[in-house]
Scaffold this motif. Structure first.
Motif, PDB file in Angstrom:
ATOM      1  N   GLU A  40       0.864  -1.175   0.000  1.00 53.56           N
ATOM      2  CA  GLU A  40       0.000   0.000   0.000  1.00 53.56           C
ATOM      3  C   GLU A  40       0.901   1.225   0.000  1.00 53.56           C
ATOM      4  O   GLU A  40       2.028   1.184   0.511  1.00 53.56           O
ATOM      5  CB  GLU A  40      -0.889   0.001   1.249  1.00 53.56           C
ATOM      6  CG  GLU A  40      -1.900  -1.130   1.267  1.00 53.56           C
ATOM      7  CD  GLU A  40      -2.724  -1.167   2.551  1.00 53.56           C
ATOM      8  OE1 GLU A  40      -2.685  -0.183   3.336  1.00 53.56           O
ATOM      9  OE2 GLU A  40      -3.387  -2.189   2.766  1.00 53.56           O
ATOM     10  N   ALA A  41       0.412   2.332  -0.559  1.00 52.42           N
ATOM     11  CA  ALA A  41       1.194   3.569  -0.605  1.00 52.42           C
ATOM     12  C   ALA A  41       1.645   3.973   0.793  1.00 52.42           C
ATOM     13  O   ALA A  41       0.879   3.871   1.753  1.00 52.42           O
ATOM     14  CB  ALA A  41       0.375   4.688  -1.247  1.00 52.42           C
ATOM     15  N   GLY A  42       2.886   4.395   0.898  1.00 54.99           N
ATOM     16  CA  GLY A  42       3.443   4.858   2.164  1.00 54.99           C
ATOM     17  C   GLY A  42       4.100   3.770   2.996  1.00 54.99           C
ATOM     18  O   GLY A  42       4.782   4.049   3.977  1.00 54.99           O
ATOM     19  N   LEU A  93       5.777   4.488  -2.987  1.00 55.28           N
ATOM     20  CA  LEU A  93       5.296   5.836  -3.294  1.00 55.28           C
ATOM     21  C   LEU A  93       3.880   5.812  -3.857  1.00 55.28           C
ATOM     22  O   LEU A  93       3.105   6.736  -3.633  1.00 55.28           O
ATOM     23  CB  LEU A  93       6.251   6.514  -4.280  1.00 55.28           C
ATOM     24  CG  LEU A  93       7.720   6.583  -3.830  1.00 55.28           C
ATOM     25  CD1 LEU A  93       8.590   7.168  -4.943  1.00 55.28           C
ATOM     26  CD2 LEU A  93       7.862   7.381  -2.543  1.00 55.28           C
ATOM     27  N   GLU A  94       3.554   4.774  -4.636  1.00 54.47           N
ATOM     28  CA  GLU A  94       2.209   4.560  -5.182  1.00 54.47           C
ATOM     29  C   GLU A  94       1.923   3.067  -5.050  1.00 54.47           C
ATOM     30  O   GLU A  94       2.762   2.249  -5.446  1.00 54.47           O
ATOM     31  CB  GLU A  94       2.133   4.962  -6.657  1.00 54.47           C
ATOM     32  CG  GLU A  94       2.333   6.437  -6.905  1.00 54.47           C
ATOM     33  CD  GLU A  94       2.396   6.793  -8.397  1.00 54.47           C
ATOM     34  OE1 GLU A  94       2.113   5.915  -9.252  1.00 54.47           O
ATOM     35  OE2 GLU A  94       2.741   7.940  -8.696  1.00 54.47           O
ATOM     36  N   ALA A  95       0.767   2.693  -4.512  1.00 57.73           N
ATOM     37  CA  ALA A  95       0.436   1.289  -4.274  1.00 57.73           C
ATOM     38  C   ALA A  95       0.808   0.427  -5.469  1.00 57.73           C
ATOM     39  O   ALA A  95       0.626   0.832  -6.622  1.00 57.73           O
ATOM     40  CB  ALA A  95      -1.055   1.149  -3.972  1.00 57.73           C
ATOM     41  N   GLY A  96       1.358  -0.756  -5.180  1.00 56.58           N
ATOM     42  CA  GLY A  96       1.776  -1.613  -6.279  1.00 56.58           C
ATOM     43  C   GLY A  96       2.186  -3.005  -5.850  1.00 56.58           C
ATOM     44  O   GLY A  96       2.121  -3.364  -4.673  1.00 56.58           O
ATOM     45  N   THR A  97       2.639  -3.744  -6.849  1.00 52.84           N
ATOM     46  CA  THR A  97       3.031  -5.133  -6.664  1.00 52.84           C
ATOM     47  C   THR A  97       4.407  -5.363  -7.268  1.00 52.84           C
ATOM     48  O   THR A  97       4.686  -4.903  -8.378  1.00 52.84           O
ATOM     49  CB  THR A  97       2.003  -6.074  -7.329  1.00 52.84           C
ATOM     50  OG1 THR A  97       0.711  -5.812  -6.771  1.00 52.84           O
ATOM     51  CG2 THR A  97       2.346  -7.527  -7.128  1.00 52.84           C
TER      52      THR A  97
END
Length: 110
Positions: A40-42, A93-97
């Motif tokens: 998740e972001a952050g 920095l931006e939600a990802g996988t």
């Protein structure tokens, strides 16, 4: 270890590692392991090291990675190599996988 050739996604559990960070072990053998990592972001994956070689491929999102003394901002399609015992960590920095490949496999993940 008995060799297994097929690892259905619905039989691999998503394991919550910390708030905002979960992983799912995919295919592996004694020599190599594939792991899906969801952020998740952050979320921060703290600096750490391990004796395994690791390749990280960014499937989606945006991340800031520290690998040794270098810092990289990476996004979908980028990849990183981490040699054994190098200090590394990431901030999402931006939600990802991410897709992490380890050699040999991470005994602590199975």
């Amino acid at each position: 270890m008995t060799v297994k050739n097929y690892f259905p996604a619905n039989q691999n559990a998503l394991v919550h590692v910390q708030s905002g960070l979960a992983r799912k072990v995919a295919a592996y053998s004694d020599n190599v392991m594939c792991v899906e990592v969801h952020f998740e972001a952050g979320t921060i994956a703290a600096l750490h090291s391990h004796p395994h070689e690791q390749i990280t491929y960014v499937i989606s999102g945006k991340f800031e990675f520290q690998v040794g003394e270098e810092t990289y901002v990476v996004s979908a399609g980028d990849s990183l190599y981490k040699q054994p015992d190098i200090l590394h960590g990431a901030t999402c920095l931006e939600a990802g996988t991410l897709l992490d490949i380890f050699t040999p496999h991470r005994e602590d993940f199975v």
